[in-house]
Design an enzyme around this catalytic site. Structure first.
Site, PDB file in Angstrom:
ATOM      1  N   GLU A  11       0.838  -1.205   0.000  1.00 45.68           N
ATOM      2  CA  GLU A  11       0.000   0.000   0.000  1.00 45.68           C
ATOM      3  C   GLU A  11       0.871   1.252   0.000  1.00 45.68           C
ATOM      4  O   GLU A  11       1.843   1.341   0.748  1.00 45.68           O
ATOM      5  CB  GLU A  11      -0.907   0.028   1.235  1.00 45.68           C
ATOM      6  CG  GLU A  11      -1.760   1.287   1.282  1.00 45.68           C
ATOM      7  CD  GLU A  11      -2.547   1.443   2.565  1.00 45.68           C
ATOM      8  OE1 GLU A  11      -3.471   0.653   2.800  1.00 45.68           O
ATOM      9  OE2 GLU A  11      -2.228   2.374   3.343  1.00 45.68           O
ATOM     10  N   ALA A  45     -10.576  10.658   2.248  1.00 38.83           N
ATOM     11  CA  ALA A  45     -12.037  10.727   2.384  1.00 38.83           C
ATOM     12  C   ALA A  45     -12.497  12.134   2.012  1.00 38.83           C
ATOM     13  O   ALA A  45     -11.852  13.117   2.358  1.00 38.83           O
ATOM     14  CB  ALA A  45     -12.435  10.386   3.812  1.00 38.83           C
ATOM     15  N   ARG A 101     -15.788   3.146   3.061  1.00 38.81           N
ATOM     16  CA  ARG A 101     -16.724   4.260   3.205  1.00 38.81           C
ATOM     17  C   ARG A 101     -15.994   5.580   3.458  1.00 38.81           C
ATOM     18  O   ARG A 101     -16.338   6.618   2.923  1.00 38.81           O
ATOM     19  CB  ARG A 101     -17.697   3.961   4.365  1.00 38.81           C
ATOM     20  CG  ARG A 101     -18.869   4.904   4.440  1.00 38.81           C
ATOM     21  CD  ARG A 101     -19.504   4.846   5.801  1.00 38.81           C
ATOM     22  NE  ARG A 101     -18.556   5.238   6.824  1.00 38.81           N
ATOM     23  CZ  ARG A 101     -18.634   4.886   8.103  1.00 38.81           C
ATOM     24  NH1 ARG A 101     -19.614   4.130   8.504  1.00 38.81           N
ATOM     25  NH2 ARG A 101     -17.731   5.305   8.977  1.00 38.81           N
ATOM     26  N   ASP A 103     -14.251   8.148   6.698  1.00 34.83           N
ATOM     27  CA  ASP A 103     -14.804   8.725   7.926  1.00 34.83           C
ATOM     28  C   ASP A 103     -15.307  10.139   7.672  1.00 34.83           C
ATOM     29  O   ASP A 103     -14.627  10.934   7.011  1.00 34.83           O
ATOM     30  CB  ASP A 103     -13.736   8.751   9.025  1.00 34.83           C
ATOM     31  CG  ASP A 103     -13.404   7.338   9.479  1.00 34.83           C
ATOM     32  OD1 ASP A 103     -14.349   6.548   9.664  1.00 34.83           O
ATOM     33  OD2 ASP A 103     -12.209   7.025   9.620  1.00 34.83           O
TER      34      ASP A 103
HETATM   35  P1  FAD Z   1     -17.826  -0.476   6.817  1.00 31.98           P
HETATM   36  O1  FAD Z   1     -17.107  -1.761   6.843  1.00 31.98           O
HETATM   37  O2  FAD Z   1     -19.011  -0.374   5.942  1.00 31.98           O
HETATM   38  O3  FAD Z   1     -18.233  -0.108   8.259  1.00 31.98           O
HETATM   39  C1  FAD Z   1     -17.312  -0.255   9.321  1.00 31.98           C
HETATM   40  C2  FAD Z   1     -17.991  -0.985  10.456  1.00 31.98           C
HETATM   41  O4  FAD Z   1     -19.107  -0.226  10.901  1.00 31.98           O
HETATM   42  C3  FAD Z   1     -18.540  -2.332  10.069  1.00 31.98           C
HETATM   43  O5  FAD Z   1     -17.577  -3.326  10.143  1.00 31.98           O
HETATM   44  C4  FAD Z   1     -19.664  -2.495  11.045  1.00 31.98           C
HETATM   45  O6  FAD Z   1     -19.144  -2.976  12.240  1.00 31.98           O
HETATM   46  C5  FAD Z   1     -20.150  -1.110  11.206  1.00 31.98           C
HETATM   47  N1  FAD Z   1     -21.290  -0.891  10.310  1.00 31.98           N
HETATM   48  C6  FAD Z   1     -21.258  -0.662   8.987  1.00 31.98           C
HETATM   49  N2  FAD Z   1     -22.488  -0.528   8.480  1.00 31.98           N
HETATM   50  C7  FAD Z   1     -23.302  -0.645   9.528  1.00 31.98           C
HETATM   51  C8  FAD Z   1     -24.696  -0.583   9.662  1.00 31.98           C
HETATM   52  N3  FAD Z   1     -25.516  -0.369   8.631  1.00 31.98           N
HETATM   53  N4  FAD Z   1     -25.204  -0.748  10.907  1.00 31.98           N
HETATM   54  C9  FAD Z   1     -24.405  -0.947  11.943  1.00 31.98           C
HETATM   55  N5  FAD Z   1     -23.069  -1.016  11.864  1.00 31.98           N
HETATM   56  C10 FAD Z   1     -22.531  -0.876  10.684  1.00 31.98           C
HETATM   57  N6  FAD Z   1     -10.118   5.528   4.690  1.00 31.98           N
HETATM   58  C11 FAD Z   1      -9.897   6.512   3.787  1.00 31.98           C
HETATM   59  O7  FAD Z   1     -10.429   7.619   3.961  1.00 31.98           O
HETATM   60  N7  FAD Z   1      -9.135   6.307   2.670  1.00 31.98           N
HETATM   61  C12 FAD Z   1      -8.535   5.117   2.404  1.00 31.98           C
HETATM   62  O8  FAD Z   1      -7.847   4.979   1.400  1.00 31.98           O
HETATM   63  C13 FAD Z   1      -8.730   4.050   3.348  1.00 31.98           C
HETATM   64  N8  FAD Z   1      -8.183   2.837   3.153  1.00 31.98           N
HETATM   65  C14 FAD Z   1      -8.383   1.835   4.065  1.00 31.98           C
HETATM   66  C15 FAD Z   1      -7.806   0.585   3.841  1.00 31.98           C
HETATM   67  C16 FAD Z   1      -7.998  -0.460   4.752  1.00 31.98           C
HETATM   68  C17 FAD Z   1      -7.383  -1.808   4.474  1.00 31.98           C
HETATM   69  C18 FAD Z   1      -8.769  -0.223   5.924  1.00 31.98           C
HETATM   70  C19 FAD Z   1      -8.943  -1.320   6.932  1.00 31.98           C
HETATM   71  C20 FAD Z   1      -9.361   1.004   6.163  1.00 31.98           C
HETATM   72  C21 FAD Z   1      -9.179   2.050   5.244  1.00 31.98           C
HETATM   73  N9  FAD Z   1      -9.763   3.309   5.429  1.00 31.98           N
HETATM   74  C22 FAD Z   1      -9.539   4.309   4.509  1.00 31.98           C
HETATM   75  C23 FAD Z   1     -10.539   3.608   6.649  1.00 31.98           C
HETATM   76  C24 FAD Z   1     -12.071   3.476   6.461  1.00 31.98           C
HETATM   77  O9  FAD Z   1     -12.539   4.487   5.635  1.00 31.98           O
HETATM   78  C25 FAD Z   1     -12.714   3.571   7.848  1.00 31.98           C
HETATM   79  O10 FAD Z   1     -12.430   2.418   8.586  1.00 31.98           O
HETATM   80  C26 FAD Z   1     -14.201   3.850   7.879  1.00 31.98           C
HETATM   81  O11 FAD Z   1     -14.539   4.201   9.240  1.00 31.98           O
HETATM   82  C27 FAD Z   1     -15.081   2.669   7.583  1.00 31.98           C
HETATM   83  O12 FAD Z   1     -15.023   2.310   6.280  1.00 31.98           O
HETATM   84  P2  FAD Z   1     -15.426   0.775   5.902  1.00 31.98           P
HETATM   85  O13 FAD Z   1     -15.529   0.667   4.448  1.00 31.98           O
HETATM   86  O14 FAD Z   1     -14.553  -0.120   6.629  1.00 31.98           O
HETATM   87  O15 FAD Z   1     -16.904   0.747   6.479  1.00 31.98           O
END
Ligand code: FAD
Length: 326
Positions: A11, A45, A101, A103
């Site tokens: 990465e 984000a 998604r 933050d």
């Molecule tokens: P999700 O997995 O959709 O949600 C996170 C958690 O919230 C879920 O596991 C679940 O426990 C809970 N949740 C989700 N939906 C619901 C619901 N409907 N009801 C109740 N609980 C729910 N951020 C950036 O800005 N840019 C990047 O490039 C970036 N790269 C990343 C790469 C990796 C490998 C990781 C692990 C994270 C990265 N992030 C990045 C951070 C990420 O944006 C954050 O973790 C954000 O808070 C959640 O995104 P997600 O897609 O994991 O969300």
């Protein structure tokens, strides 16, 4: 450089200043020479790094034969904006995505959540598949009965990874909730997961086992990094929300030299990587902090790279100081 059977990927993040931008091509060259499955590029984000992320992705496409993976976020964006963004990345030649998604920004007014039109990562995964499908020639897609089938069969044209949280996402109430979120992403068409950083092999191995038992069928790649300074450890904890691993923290704090701290971090990550692979992990995803030496040394020491000459050869270019990357 050749490698053994274990798969690995890296990465990068878009450079934050001119000096870092000047150093990045050499880092990409060294990483690409190790033959990773892909090199992923983070995305700010809210779109803060849109053009710089795209620039790094284009560089990887134009100067290496390694496939880039674009991180994409949807937080705070409208449906139309995210649609345009996906199209732009596909037009640039990107075929692998990490859908997250993102933050919401701090300091929102009461009642605002800052999430935007796309509420979940599963919806983002579906949108990437739909945009990809719409870019295909229409032909048979005009027949409604074939439409859904065509969407499914074309899903494999793009790889869509998603994030996984072995110790739970900070906003989730239980690991089961995270596994349910992974299942929703799988149903939407995700075909790979990459984990948040963690410090103990058991955290990942238990999580991967539970996810498999719950029906998650795609590979879950553990995300690891060599923590080579107390500053980087603090930054990593800030980003991941993980608890402090006191043994590593103490070792880094008491070691007086940069070289010694680097050694501790590489050794620690290599032993973690080895335990993960021995425990059945499908590969390793390395967070590079835009520096190639430490991650290549980790792979060599973990027995993943057969020959790490690129890691040990004198760098042909400048390496940016850790203070600019942590
Ligand atoms: P999700 O997995 O959709 O949600 C996170 C958690 O919230 C879920 O596991 C679940 O426990 C809970 N949740 C989700 N939906 C619901 C619901 N409907 N009801 C109740 N609980 C729910 N951020 C950036 O800005 N840019 C990047 O490039 C970036 N790269 C990343 C790469 C990796 C490998 C990781 C692990 C994270 C990265 N992030 C990045 C951070 C990420 O944006 C954050 O973790 C954000 O808070 C959640 O995104 P997600 O897609 O994991 O969300």
């Amino acid at each position: 450089m050749s490698c053994t059977e274990a798969r690995f990927s890296f990465e990068l993040y878009p450079p934050r200043n001119e000096r870092a931008a000047a150093a990045l091509p050499a880092t990409i060259e060294r990483l690409a020479a190790a033959r990773p499955d892909f090199i992923s590029v983070t995305y700010g984000a809210g779109g803060s790094s849109r053009s710089s992320s795209l620039q790094v992705l284009r560089h990887i496409i134009e100067h290496t034969d390694i496939s880039p993976m674009a991180h994409l976020t949807c937080v705070g964006s409208s449906h139309a904006e995210t649609n345009r963004l996906i199209r732009e990345f596909l037009d640039a030649g990107v075929r692998r995505f990490l859908a997250v998604r993102g933050d919401p920004p701090a300091g929102l007014a009461p009642g605002e959540d800052g999430i935007g039109d796309i509420r979940t990562t599963a919806e983002l995964v579906q949108l990437i598949h739909r945009v990809q499908k719409e870019r295909q020639p229409y032909g048979e897609l005009t027949v409604p009965q074939l439409h859904a089938q065509a969407v499914l069969s074309r899903r494999e044209h793009v790889q869509i990874a998603v994030a996984a949280f072995p110790n739970g996402h900070p906003s989730s109430h239980s690991v089961q909730q995270d596994i349910d979120a992974l299942l929703a992403k799988q149903a939407a068409g995700a075909n790979l997961a990459i984990t948040q950083l963690f410090f103990h092999a058991e955290d990942y191995l238990h999580f991967a086992q539970r996810a498999k038992e719950a029906g998650v069928a795609f590979p879950i790649l553990p995300g690891i990094m060599p923590v080579t300074s107390p500053a980087r450890l603090r930054r990593m904890l800030e980003l991941s929300g993980e608890d402090l691993p006191s043994d590593l923290a103490i070792q880094l704090e008491v070691e007086p030299t940069d070289e010694g701290r680097r050694e501790i971090g590489i050794d620690w990550a290599a032993r973690l990587g080895r335990r993960l692979l021995d425990g059945g992990a499908p590969g390793l995803h390395l967070y590079t902090f835009n520096q190639h030496e430490a991650v290549l040394a980790v792979l060599e020491r973990a027995g993943v790279l057969a020959n790490a000459s690129a890691a040990t050869a004198p760098a042909s270019t400048r390496t940016i100081p850790e203070s600019e990357t942590a």
